[in-house]
Design a protein around this motif. Structure first.
Motif: not given
Length: 336
Positions: A194, A205, A207, A209, A239, A244-246, A262-264
């Motif tokens: 991050d 921001a 993201r 996964l 989190r 932002d780590a789903p 939508d993921a980085d």
């Protein structure tokens, strides 16, 4: 050190050190080919190539005292002598310490501020170990030499293939991966990803996964409890820190456009879980970035290709992409 035209009238140029890696491999010629592609590509950078001058001349990088590239870029040669003669494609353990000398000089220069970033050509781990130096890989060595307690290996595609995959564990036997995963370790890994995506890639921001470890992400414990006992608690803690780590997601279905759009970055649990997918999608154009270091380091996404060394057939695409990334990251770091 012998210096070509340094063009001192450009004091703000980004300084990029390039280590030419295993002398029997493709590193020297990839460096030459990548810099030959530099016409107009990196106008605000200068390059310091670390390697043996005679070797570089043999691989068509230099004509004795200057780069044999007639283009308007700044290139210096920092000479480090080989320990033994080199035949392209033939490893010689006598040169194992030479390879480490190049890496040490680049790291020291980056830590001291002489270099804004380093780009590393591939090396041969076996040659260094055969020289009597225990060596696991670039990533681990960089961490040790910079006294960094935790680093993260991330591979990425080129600008038109922006997939990024980071690893929770790196060069470990598969049987040791589960024991190497911990809640604290995963939280710190996510924090590093991050932070560096923000600091070096300009993502406001990120993201991230996160995969599970087991097939089907453990199938609610029926196929393993690492997701329940380690990965999910780590994600909850991350989190809570604003990351932002789903996840955890099953790795066999995560790498699809509808999830990645939508993921980085994707955080995979082990080397061969995430990297085969990335290399299939980007091989020859991808790069390796070490996150968490106090310096910027990028590299190619492939090995020494001994069978191609000295033939002129090695593709410089990954080296060009690694230099692109180093210049971009160094500029971004200088600007913030």
């Amino acid at each position: 050190m012998t210096t070509a035209d340094t063009r001192a009238d450009r004091p703000l140029a980004i300084a990029i050190a390039i280590t030419t890696g295993e002398p029997a491999g493709v590193g020297p010629e990839l460096t030459a080919a990548a810099l030959a592609d530099a016409r107009g590509r990196w106008p605000s950078a200068r390059f310091i190539v670390l390697g043996d001058r005679d070797l570089l001349a043999q691989r068509k990088l230099v004509e004795r005292d200057a780069i044999d590239i007639d283009i308007d870029i700044d290139i210096d040669i920092e000479h480090h002598a080989l320990a033994a003669p080199v035949e392209a494609g033939t490893l010689n353990a006598a040169n194992g310490r030479y390879v480490l000398n190049l890496l040490d000089a680049a790291i020291d220069g980056a830590v001291d501020g002489r270099f804004d970033a380093i780009v590393t050509a591939p090396l041969q781990k076996s040659t260094i170990n055969d020289a009597g130096v225990p060596f696991t890989g670039h990533t681990e060595y960089l961490a040790e030499r910079t006294h960094t307690p935790r680093v993260v290996m991330m591979l990425a595609g080129s600008s038109d293939k922006p997939l990024r995959v980071a690893l929770a564990t790196t060069h470990l036997p598969l049987k040791d991966v589960s024991a190497a995963l911990s809640i604290d370790g995963l939280v710190e890994t996510l924090r590093i990803i991050d932070h560096d995506l923000r600091a070096h890639f300009g993502l406001a921001a990120p993201r991230i996964l996160v995969t599970g470890l087991n097939p089907h992400a453990g199938e609610n414990g029926y196929l393993g409890r690492e997701e329940i006992d380690v990965i999910t608690p780590a994600l909850e803690r991350a989190r809570a820190l604003g990351i932002d780590a789903p996840g955890p997601y099953p790795a066999d279905t995560l790498f699809q456009p509808r999830y990645l759009k939508d993921a980085d970055c994707v955080l995979a649990m082990f080397h061969d879980q995430g990297l085969p997918v990335l290399k299939y999608a980007t091989f020859g154009e991808g790069i390796n970035v070490t996150l968490g270091l106090p310096i910027i380091r990028t590299s190619v996404d492939h090995g020494t290709a001994l069978d191609l060394a000295g033939t002129g057939r090695a593709d410089p695409g990954s080296m060009i992409a690694a230099i692109d990334a180093a210049v971009f990251m160094a500029h971004h770091k200088r600007a913030v």
